[in-house]
Enzyme design. Structure first.
Site, short mmCIF file in Angstrom:
data_model
loop_
_atom_site.label_atom_id
_atom_site.label_comp_id
_atom_site.label_asym_id
_atom_site.label_seq_id
_atom_site.Cartn_x
_atom_site.Cartn_y
_atom_site.Cartn_z
N CYS A 101 0.77 -1.31 -0.03
CA CYS A 101 -0.08 -0.12 0.08
C CYS A 101 0.90 1.38 -0.21
O CYS A 101 1.53 1.56 0.92
CB CYS A 101 -0.94 0.02 1.34
SG CYS A 101 -1.87 1.19 1.15
N GLY A 102 0.99 1.96 -1.06
CA GLY A 102 1.73 3.23 -1.09
C GLY A 102 1.11 4.34 -0.55
O GLY A 102 2.02 5.11 0.27
N HIS A 103 -0.10 4.61 -0.38
CA HIS A 103 -0.39 5.82 0.37
C HIS A 103 -0.21 5.53 1.88
O HIS A 103 -0.14 6.50 2.62
CB HIS A 103 -2.27 5.95 0.24
CG HIS A 103 -3.09 5.20 1.02
ND1 HIS A 103 -3.64 4.11 0.81
CD2 HIS A 103 -3.64 5.61 2.27
CE1 HIS A 103 -4.22 3.64 1.86
NE2 HIS A 103 -4.36 4.68 2.71
N ASP A 298 -10.16 4.04 -3.79
CA ASP A 298 -9.07 4.51 -3.30
C ASP A 298 -9.24 6.09 -3.51
O ASP A 298 -9.32 6.53 -4.68
CB ASP A 298 -7.79 3.92 -3.87
CG ASP A 298 -6.33 4.43 -2.94
OD1 ASP A 298 -6.45 5.48 -2.27
OD2 ASP A 298 -5.47 3.62 -2.92
N GLY A 303 -0.34 4.19 -4.22
CA GLY A 303 1.13 4.21 -4.78
C GLY A 303 1.28 2.76 -5.27
O GLY A 303 2.17 2.77 -6.20
N SER A 304 0.91 1.61 -5.07
CA SER A 304 1.49 0.43 -5.66
C SER A 304 0.82 0.41 -7.16
O SER A 304 1.70 -0.02 -7.84
CB SER A 304 0.64 -0.79 -4.96
OG SER A 304 -0.81 -0.70 -4.99
#
Length: 397
Positions: A101-103, A298, A303-304
């Site tokens: 998870c990027g965020h 989202d 981010g991913s």
């Protein structure tokens, strides 16, 4: 009012810090979660089999909602033991647990620099700050692998600087399919398809597998320009994801070269490349609407999926190594581009290239964005409460 002392019989008080990244929440569990053992992927399975009621309590109603997201800090993993990582994390959502998870990574970067509580982050004092660049670097062990996070810090190096973006270098990312025709059975076709029996999509990986499809390809000729037809898009993406996940013909596009636990479709990313403000340093911009887990949307650019989309753009000749691209959501577009993510192709990883399943050499991608604090909570569940332990989602009743 001390809720814990007022309710001494309440089950497992859980302390959390809430943050958001472009409006997408991250509920960081910092105290009260049971201990887990083994590798991080083993801890992920243990969390699901033994402590999933805690995920449901924190993510679902009444404490959360259908689009809540969480991060459970894991101080001990196989990579913290070897010194490769400072801390580990498990990511949670409305359906279960995700691999990347990027965020949340951007939010965690700020929090892990800001906390000086070694009971929460035992290796906090191992974080090194560079006084020249005024940044701190930490190694985060996510279920998909090691993610290197760079956090801007204040002049005295004591805490994060929210005026500058956090960035992270994602795990090796790659593309597995371009212009793949997904057959839509007659009973699953949504009205916007009209007389078409398939849609063309792309597949790529950035810590989790993403299916890329344009809004127009789904039949939405106005793209993602407001007003967006959310209910209709929800129907289309739900059906598309179910078909991709259930049809054996498409499983080869979601095969991770090293871990079976990473081999499944997590995200359907609806794209509109005609809108979005270009942020500084980027070559261009686009907008996406991400459906993940059980149709969570989202709020952030994801981010991913940014890492996956950069890898896809490089693999298909749309971007070159060293180039950057801006990714927006409906949220950042509504705020004149504030909150958009910038992704940059930074390095090739030739040793992981598999000719039979990848379109080109995997790459590492840098993703940057801003996260902010929302508040802190201590969540309890009284034994008499029929809703507090397992939670619920109103639209699933």
């Amino acid at each position: 009012m001390d809720v814990i002392n007022l309710h001494r019989d309440a089950r497992e008080p859980i302390t959390c810090i809430d943050m958001h990244t472009t409006g997408e929440p991250t509920r960081i569990v910092i105290k009260g979660y049971p201990d887990l053992s083994g590798t991080l992927l083993q801890q992920k399975r243990q969390a699901k089999s033994q402590h999933d009621h805690i995920r449901k309590r924190l993510m679902l109603e009444p404490a959360g909602h259908a689009d809540m997201y969480g991060a459970i800090l894991r101080p001990r993993t196989e990579l913290t033991e070897t010194g490769d990582a400072h801390i580990g994390v498990l990511f949670t959502h409305n359906e279960g647990y995700s691999t990347m998870c990027g965020h949340a990574t951007i939010a965690l970067g700020r929090f892990l620099v800001d906390t000086h509580d070694v009971s929460v982050f035992p290796q906090r004092n191992e974080i090194k700050c560079d006084p020249a660049t005024k940044t701190a670097t930490l190694n985060l062990h996510a279920p998909c692998g090691l993610v290197v996070v760079t956090v801007p810090v204040t002049d005295d190096l004591s805490r994060s600087d929210p005026s500058r973006p956090v960035s992270f270098i994602c795990v090796p990312s790659f593309a597995t399919g371009q212009d793949i025709a997904i057959e839509i059975p007659p009973g699953d076709r949504w009205p916007e398809l009209q007389d078409r029996d398939h849609v063309k999509v792309g597949f790529c990986y950035g810590g989790a597998f993403t299916c890329l499809v344009s809004a127009k390809e789904l039949g939405f000729n106005d793209g993602l320009r407001p007003p967006v037809r959310h209910e209709a898009l929800n129907t289309a993406t739900r059906k598309l994801k179910a078909i991709v996940n259930s049809d054996p013909r498409y499983q080869k596009y979601m095969k991770h070269p090293e871990e079976d636990d990473l081999s499944s479709l997590y995200t359907v990313m609806v794209q509109d490349k005609s809108i979005g403000r270009v942020l500084s340093g980027a070559e261009g911009a686009e907008t996406g609407l991400c459906y993940f887990a059980d149709q969570q949307i989202d709020r952030s650019p994801t981010g991913s999926a940014v890492a996956a989309r950069i890898a896809f753009a490089v693999a298909t000749g749309k971007l070159k190594m060293g180039q950057s691209w801006t990714y927006h959501t409906l949220v950042s577009n509504a705020k004149e581009g504030k909150g958009g993510f910038v992704g940059t192709a930074v390095e090739e990883v030739p040793e992981l290239y598999l000719k039979e399943s990848m379109l080109s050499t995997p790459i590492r991608v840098r993703v940057e964005g801003h996260a902010y604090y929302v508040g802190s909570h201590v969540f309890i569940s009284e034994p008499e409460d029929p809703y507090g332990e397992g939670g619920f989602l109103f639209d699933r009743l």
